[in-house]
Scaffold this motif. Structure first.
Motif, short mmCIF file in Angstrom:
data_model
loop_
_atom_site.label_atom_id
_atom_site.label_comp_id
_atom_site.label_asym_id
_atom_site.label_seq_id
_atom_site.Cartn_x
_atom_site.Cartn_y
_atom_site.Cartn_z
N UNK A 36 0.83 -1.21 0.00
CA UNK A 36 0.00 0.00 0.00
C UNK A 36 0.86 1.26 0.00
N UNK A 37 1.94 1.25 0.79
CA UNK A 37 2.84 2.40 0.82
C UNK A 37 3.53 2.57 -0.54
N UNK A 38 3.81 1.46 -1.21
CA UNK A 38 4.40 1.52 -2.55
C UNK A 38 3.45 2.20 -3.53
N UNK A 39 2.16 1.86 -3.42
CA UNK A 39 1.17 2.51 -4.29
C UNK A 39 1.11 4.01 -4.03
N UNK A 40 1.15 4.41 -2.78
CA UNK A 40 1.07 5.83 -2.46
C UNK A 40 2.25 6.59 -3.06
N UNK A 41 3.43 5.99 -3.01
CA UNK A 41 4.60 6.65 -3.59
C UNK A 41 4.52 6.67 -5.11
#
Length: 310
Positions: A36-41
């Motif tokens: 999920x953090x990868x998607x946000x970045x």
């Protein structure tokens, strides 16, 4: 590139990203958070990378390394043995690397990966499991290609030192598991003992959040006697189990009378015998499978059933 196109590209790669993160972290929840953090970045990036796969794989790897570094401290203070969170289905499939993928997700392999430093673990996962080039691995972990080669040499050495000499093929594992679970269901102590290696070990991960054995139970007679006596008592309070692959190995999910998840069980089969039995009973590690049972209530009911048989 529109937001919709970016989201579609990300979703296509999500199974790969999760599989990388899970192998680095050994935690379903932490892997999902890393993805999920990868998607946000990715979503917040103003430029389109030359390769979305390379960019996203590098991003999820770096996030996972950071999470693993902080998780190491918690795992050192963990109450009792620490096991990876059980994974019922690996979302990423690649026929060209099916053997590497299956081997790397087993409980035994993930516990071997715990011996590695976070960088060694990331390099090993990217290179050995997923077949990334050294240039991609170097970009992902922020080290030179030469340094990554050295990290991989050390990681291989640690992994090979802990691997069993003889592995069972899939059909042998499944046949032995069928006999094991049939004997388990019947409380057949003799039948169980015949399937277990002489030095078999049985251990549970409760993490202080569930009743668990004080230490691992060692030896075919001891493990067979424990399981053969415990399962009939659990059946009396309507605990059931369903066969299921767990981390690519034969296993089962146990449920209470309401169908809620009680714990998982996974078998390591080597050289024609069951060598290790691991159970994850910590409720914090089971929520991704389904609603979690009140393990303490089931434990009390089992103890009461035990007293009533005396």
């Amino acid at each position: 590139m529109s937001k919709t196109e970016k989201a579609e590209e990300f979703e296509e790669l999500r199974p790969l990203l999760f599989s990388i993160a899970y192998r680095i972290l050994g935690s379903v929840g932490e892997a999902e958070d890393a993805v999920q953090e990868t998607w946000l970045r990715f979503d917040g990036s103003a430029t389109r990378p030359a390769s979305a796969k390379a960019f996203l794989s590098a991003t999820v790897t770096r996030i996972s390394i950071d999470v693993l570094r902080s998780a190491r401290v918690r795992r050192e203070e963990y109450m009792g043995p620490w096991f990876p969170e059980p994974l019922l289905n690996d979302p990423y499939q690649d026929p060209a690397r099916a053997v590497e993928l299956a081997d790397s997700v087993s409980m035994a392999a993930l516990l071997l990966l715990e011996r590695l430093s976070p960088l060694e673990r990331a390099v090993f996962v990217l290179r050995e499991v997923f077949g990334f080039g050294f240039d991609e691995v170097a970009a992902a972990v922020g080290r030179s290609e030469a340094a990554c080669r050295q990290l991989l040499v050390r990681a291989r050495r640690h992994m090979e030192a802990g691997r069993p000499r003889f592995a069972a093929d899939r059909q042998e594992r499944q046949e032995l598991a069928t006999r094991f679970f049939d004997a388990l269901r019947e409380g057949d102590v003799t039948g169980l003992r015949e399937l277990l290696a002489a030095d078999v070990s049985f251990a549970g991960d409760g993490g202080g959040r569930a009743p668990q054995l004080a230490r691992a139970v060692i030896g075919a007679a001891n493990v067979a006697r424990l399981l053969g006596s415990l399962l009939p008592l659990m059946a009396r309070v309507d605990v059931t189990f369903e066969r299921h692959e767990v981390n690519g190995q034969p296993g089962a999910i146990f449920r209470d009378r309401d169908g809620k998840v009680l714990h998982s069980l996974v078998l390591d089969v080597l050289d024609g015998k069951i060598q290790t039995i691991r159970s994850v009973i910590n409720p914090d590690k089971l929520g991704h499978i389904g609603p979690v049972a009140d393990v303490w209530a089931v434990h009390r009911a089992v103890q009461q059933a035990r007293r009533s048989t005396r």
